[in-house]
Design an enzyme around this catalytic site. Structure first.
Site, PDB file in Angstrom:
ATOM      1  N   GLN A 126      62.615 -14.687  24.039  1.00 41.90           N
ATOM      2  CA  GLN A 126      64.045 -14.413  24.092  1.00 41.90           C
ATOM      3  C   GLN A 126      64.551 -13.975  22.718  1.00 41.90           C
ATOM      4  O   GLN A 126      65.109 -14.759  21.972  1.00 41.90           O
ATOM      5  CB  GLN A 126      64.767 -15.695  24.534  1.00 41.90           C
ATOM      6  N   PHE A 127      64.345 -12.693  22.389  1.00 38.04           N
ATOM      7  CA  PHE A 127      64.742 -12.202  21.068  1.00 38.04           C
ATOM      8  C   PHE A 127      66.249 -12.304  20.849  1.00 38.04           C
ATOM      9  O   PHE A 127      66.718 -12.387  19.716  1.00 38.04           O
ATOM     10  CB  PHE A 127      64.267 -10.763  20.838  1.00 38.04           C
ATOM     11  N   THR A 128      67.019 -12.377  21.934  1.00 35.29           N
ATOM     12  CA  THR A 128      68.476 -12.434  21.786  1.00 35.29           C
ATOM     13  C   THR A 128      68.952 -13.754  21.185  1.00 35.29           C
ATOM     14  O   THR A 128      70.123 -13.859  20.807  1.00 35.29           O
ATOM     15  CB  THR A 128      69.180 -12.187  23.136  1.00 35.29           C
TER      16      THR A 128
END
Length: 150
Positions: A78-80
């Site tokens: 989950q790069f966000t």
């Protein structure tokens, strides 16, 4: 590394219409990685999550770990989690780690967590468009950041 750990009754991840992974009771873990993260961060986070006592004991007190309940885990990249939202209304992702740096750490996290809980860990697919479903139990949701160990 940043993680959002959710106690779930069940969770699944679907990619292009096909279920890639699904679990019963345990943790859905969203993991974000930045370029400063190392294997030390992986080890610390795995140990913390595997031993996190947020499952009820026989008295209804959150006193058991995912290991104690023989629970499962589903880990989704989950790069966000590294969104920068200070300027304007459109987040930027410049703090998120590069694929070259993040993929090996994500894989190491999944492998070490599997070893820690004694069973395979479900995964998403790094960089894919994933549909994640969960039934949060509690709800219990805990945010962790290896830069805030103290």
């Amino acid at each position: 590394m940043r993680a959002v750990v959710q106690r779930v009754s069940r969770a699944s991840v679907t990619i292009e219409g096909a279920v890639k992974s699904q679990i019963g009771a345990g943790f859905l873990i969203l993991v974000g990685i930045c370029d400063e993260d190392t294997n030390e961060d992986v080890e610390w986070l795995v140990k913390k999550i595997a031993n996190l006592r947020v499952f009820d004991d026989e008295d209804g007190v959150m006193n058991r770990s995912v290991i104690d309940i023989s629970g499962e885990a589903l880990v989704v990249s989950q790069f966000t989690l590294y969104a920068s939202y200070k300027k304007g209304n459109r987040p930027s992702w410049f703090k998120a780690g590069s694929h070259e740096h993040s993929i090996p750490l994500y894989e190491a996290f999944c492998t070490q967590l599997s070893e820690a809980i004694g069973k395979p860990v479900g995964t998403g697919e790094f960089g894919a468009d994933m549909k994640v479903e969960l039934l949060n139990d509690g709800p219990v949701t805990i945010c962790m950041d290896t830069k805030n160990k103290e």
